[in-house]
Design a protein around this motif. Structure first.
Motif, PDB file in Angstrom:
ATOM      1  N   ALA A 121       0.808  -1.225   0.000  1.00 29.94           N
ATOM      2  CA  ALA A 121       0.000   0.000   0.000  1.00 29.94           C
ATOM      3  C   ALA A 121       0.838   1.271   0.000  1.00 29.94           C
ATOM      4  O   ALA A 121       0.289   2.367  -0.127  1.00 29.94           O
ATOM      5  N   LYS A 122       2.168   1.145   0.137  1.00 35.48           N
ATOM      6  CA  LYS A 122       3.027   2.323   0.228  1.00 35.48           C
ATOM      7  C   LYS A 122       3.625   2.745  -1.109  1.00 35.48           C
ATOM      8  O   LYS A 122       4.445   3.658  -1.163  1.00 35.48           O
ATOM      9  N   SER A 123       3.262   2.076  -2.210  1.00 35.96           N
ATOM     10  CA  SER A 123       3.787   2.456  -3.518  1.00 35.96           C
ATOM     11  C   SER A 123       2.681   2.438  -4.557  1.00 35.96           C
ATOM     12  O   SER A 123       1.707   1.690  -4.439  1.00 35.96           O
ATOM     13  N   SER A 124       2.841   3.268  -5.590  1.00 37.05           N
ATOM     14  CA  SER A 124       1.835   3.378  -6.645  1.00 37.05           C
ATOM     15  C   SER A 124       2.008   2.268  -7.682  1.00 37.05           C
ATOM     16  O   SER A 124       3.022   1.562  -7.704  1.00 37.05           O
ATOM     17  N   ASP A 125       1.022   2.129  -8.557  1.00 33.80           N
ATOM     18  CA  ASP A 125       1.118   1.144  -9.642  1.00 33.80           C
ATOM     19  C   ASP A 125       2.297   1.468 -10.556  1.00 33.80           C
ATOM     20  O   ASP A 125       2.975   0.569 -11.057  1.00 33.80           O
ATOM     21  N   LYS A 126       2.532   2.747 -10.772  1.00 32.90           N
ATOM     22  CA  LYS A 126       3.659   3.165 -11.616  1.00 32.90           C
ATOM     23  C   LYS A 126       4.971   2.718 -10.993  1.00 32.90           C
ATOM     24  O   LYS A 126       5.858   2.187 -11.691  1.00 32.90           O
ATOM     25  N   PHE A 127       5.112   2.898  -9.687  1.00 33.82           N
ATOM     26  CA  PHE A 127       6.343   2.491  -9.022  1.00 33.82           C
ATOM     27  C   PHE A 127       6.516   0.978  -9.060  1.00 33.82           C
ATOM     28  O   PHE A 127       7.616   0.478  -9.296  1.00 33.82           O
ATOM     29  N   THR A 160      22.282   3.537   3.734  1.00 30.27           N
ATOM     30  CA  THR A 160      21.823   4.583   4.654  1.00 30.27           C
ATOM     31  C   THR A 160      21.098   5.646   3.846  1.00 30.27           C
ATOM     32  O   THR A 160      21.598   6.099   2.815  1.00 30.27           O
ATOM     33  N   ILE A 161      19.920   6.031   4.318  1.00 28.22           N
ATOM     34  CA  ILE A 161      19.121   7.064   3.650  1.00 28.22           C
ATOM     35  C   ILE A 161      19.045   8.297   4.543  1.00 28.22           C
ATOM     36  O   ILE A 161      18.793   8.188   5.740  1.00 28.22           O
ATOM     37  N   GLN A 162      19.275   9.464   3.952  1.00 32.35           N
ATOM     38  CA  GLN A 162      19.158  10.721   4.681  1.00 32.35           C
ATOM     39  C   GLN A 162      18.291  11.686   3.882  1.00 32.35           C
ATOM     40  O   GLN A 162      18.676  12.104   2.782  1.00 32.35           O
ATOM     41  N   VAL A 163      17.110  11.994   4.399  1.00 31.14           N
ATOM     42  CA  VAL A 163      16.223  12.948   3.728  1.00 31.14           C
ATOM     43  C   VAL A 163      16.794  14.350   3.887  1.00 31.14           C
ATOM     44  O   VAL A 163      17.122  14.781   4.999  1.00 31.14           O
ATOM     45  N   VAL A 164      16.921  15.054   2.771  1.00 29.13           N
ATOM     46  CA  VAL A 164      17.511  16.386   2.768  1.00 29.13           C
ATOM     47  C   VAL A 164      16.441  17.469   2.753  1.00 29.13           C
ATOM     48  O   VAL A 164      16.528  18.470   3.475  1.00 29.13           O
ATOM     49  N   GLU A 165      15.400  17.258   1.947  1.00 27.58           N
ATOM     50  CA  GLU A 165      14.383  18.300   1.789  1.00 27.58           C
ATOM     51  C   GLU A 165      13.058  17.683   1.346  1.00 27.58           C
ATOM     52  O   GLU A 165      13.039  16.753   0.538  1.00 27.58           O
ATOM     53  N   VAL A 166      11.974  18.200   1.896  1.00 27.12           N
ATOM     54  CA  VAL A 166      10.628  17.785   1.497  1.00 27.12           C
ATOM     55  C   VAL A 166       9.847  19.023   1.100  1.00 27.12           C
ATOM     56  O   VAL A 166       9.721  19.971   1.883  1.00 27.12           O
ATOM     57  N   THR A 167       9.345  19.048  -0.136  1.00 32.26           N
ATOM     58  CA  THR A 167       8.544  20.166  -0.613  1.00 32.26           C
ATOM     59  C   THR A 167       7.289  19.629  -1.289  1.00 32.26           C
ATOM     60  O   THR A 167       7.222  18.449  -1.635  1.00 32.26           O
ATOM     61  N   GLY A 168       6.313  20.514  -1.494  1.00 33.31           N
ATOM     62  CA  GLY A 168       5.104  20.088  -2.196  1.00 33.31           C
ATOM     63  C   GLY A 168       3.840  20.580  -1.536  1.00 33.31           C
ATOM     64  O   GLY A 168       3.844  21.559  -0.777  1.00 33.31           O
ATOM     65  N   THR A 169       2.774  19.882  -1.809  1.00 33.78           N
ATOM     66  CA  THR A 169       1.454  20.254  -1.313  1.00 33.78           C
ATOM     67  C   THR A 169       0.869  19.095  -0.516  1.00 33.78           C
ATOM     68  O   THR A 169       1.558  18.142  -0.187  1.00 33.78           O
ATOM     69  N   ASP A 170      -0.439  19.197  -0.248  1.00 31.76           N
ATOM     70  CA  ASP A 170      -1.107  18.130   0.493  1.00 31.76           C
ATOM     71  C   ASP A 170      -1.413  16.926  -0.386  1.00 31.76           C
ATOM     72  O   ASP A 170      -1.852  15.890   0.114  1.00 31.76           O
ATOM     73  N   SER A 171      -1.175  17.032  -1.699  1.00 27.10           N
ATOM     74  CA  SER A 171      -1.484  15.914  -2.597  1.00 27.10           C
ATOM     75  C   SER A 171      -0.266  15.344  -3.324  1.00 27.10           C
ATOM     76  O   SER A 171      -0.288  14.209  -3.786  1.00 27.10           O
ATOM     77  N   LYS A 172       0.823  16.126  -3.419  1.00 23.63           N
ATOM     78  CA  LYS A 172       2.024  15.654  -4.111  1.00 23.63           C
ATOM     79  C   LYS A 172       3.249  16.245  -3.433  1.00 23.63           C
ATOM     80  O   LYS A 172       3.286  17.445  -3.155  1.00 23.63           O
ATOM     81  N   ALA A 173       4.237  15.404  -3.173  1.00 20.98           N
ATOM     82  CA  ALA A 173       5.439  15.879  -2.489  1.00 20.98           C
ATOM     83  C   ALA A 173       6.696  15.416  -3.211  1.00 20.98           C
ATOM     84  O   ALA A 173       6.730  14.330  -3.794  1.00 20.98           O
ATOM     85  N   THR A 174       7.709  16.253  -3.175  1.00 23.53           N
ATOM     86  CA  THR A 174       9.014  15.935  -3.742  1.00 23.53           C
ATOM     87  C   THR A 174      10.019  15.827  -2.602  1.00 23.53           C
ATOM     88  O   THR A 174      10.086  16.722  -1.749  1.00 23.53           O
ATOM     89  N   VAL A 175      10.769  14.749  -2.600  1.00 22.89           N
ATOM     90  CA  VAL A 175      11.720  14.502  -1.511  1.00 22.89           C
ATOM     91  C   VAL A 175      13.125  14.357  -2.073  1.00 22.89           C
ATOM     92  O   VAL A 175      13.392  13.476  -2.889  1.00 22.89           O
ATOM     93  N   ASP A 213      -6.185   7.710  -1.097  1.00 24.14           N
ATOM     94  CA  ASP A 213      -7.117   7.389  -0.012  1.00 24.14           C
ATOM     95  C   ASP A 213      -6.441   6.546   1.061  1.00 24.14           C
ATOM     96  O   ASP A 213      -6.892   6.511   2.209  1.00 24.14           O
ATOM     97  N   LEU A 214      -5.367   5.860   0.689  1.00 23.14           N
ATOM     98  CA  LEU A 214      -4.643   5.012   1.639  1.00 23.14           C
ATOM     99  C   LEU A 214      -3.498   5.751   2.314  1.00 23.14           C
ATOM    100  O   LEU A 214      -2.762   5.170   3.107  1.00 23.14           O
TER     101      LEU A 214
END
Length: 202
Positions: A80-86, A117-132, A168-169
């Motif tokens: 449930a954490k990934s889209s069909d495209k992914f 190791t993963i390090q998130v640097v920046e999160v931008t976007g809106t309530d419907s789409k985000a870029t990380v 919705d998920l």
């Protein structure tokens, strides 16, 4: 009579001040309630912690595909954490990684283990789409069929951008692209922007 007039003169300004105070506050106060409603209607945005958790699971799943015996050392990415495209992109990646493993095996080598190791640097976007924007650092351990494990592991660092969509998920991972294209990518990572023919020759 004079006392009455003086009293009226003194009381009138006080009444004006008392009446004017709230009116002035109403004019100067920011429209707090309207702002709060707008934020509530927009809905929550993706947090760095949410993105980090999903990206870590995704990268560990991907890295495991490169090993001779896949043994992910962390949580797998939930359906449930990934889209069909992914999911479609990941299936293509699995086929290409399997081809690379066979080709590497013909030279007498295979990958035994890996760590990331993963390090998130920046999160931008809106309530419907985000870029990380995030950094991925990893170490892959190569072994020879003839001489055993290599004394020098392969290390890499990739700067990448992930796209998340809100459904919705909840938030789902839709795409991950390395910022520098196919150059310098680890064995386990496929640049989905390249045609399959080009990837197959790697």
């Amino acid at each position: 009579m004079k006392l009455l007039k003086i009293g009226c003169v003194l009381i009138a300004p006080l009444l004006l001040l008392a009446g004017g105070g709230p009116a002035q506050e109403a004019e100067l106060a920011p429209s707090g309630p309207a702002h709060v409603v707008a934020v509530a209607e927009a809905g929550p945005t993706l947090t760095a912690a949410e993105a980090q958790s999903v990206l870590e699971a995704s990268v560990k799943d991907r890295t495991a595909e490169a090993l001779s015996t896949p043994t992910p050392d962390g949580p797998s990415l939930e359906e449930a954490k990934s889209s069909d495209k992914f999911k479609a992109t990941r299936e293509r990646e699995k086929l290409l990684i399997a081809e690379r493993k066979v080709r590497l095996q013909t030279f007498g080598f295979h990958y035994t283990s890996a760590s990331t190791t993963i390090q998130v640097v920046e999160v931008t976007g809106t309530d419907s789409k985000a870029t990380v924007k995030f950094d991925e650092s990893g170490t892959q351990y190569l072994a020879s069929d003839a001489t055993g494990p290599s004394d020098v592991p392969e290390q890499y660092r990739v700067q990448a951008t992930a796209t998340f969509l809100r459904t919705d998920l909840g938030w789902v991972l839709d795409e991950v692209l390395a910022d520098d294209g196919q150059f310098g990518l680890p064995f386990s990572m496929v640049d989905s922007r390249l045609p399959p023919e080009a990837e197959g020759r790697r």
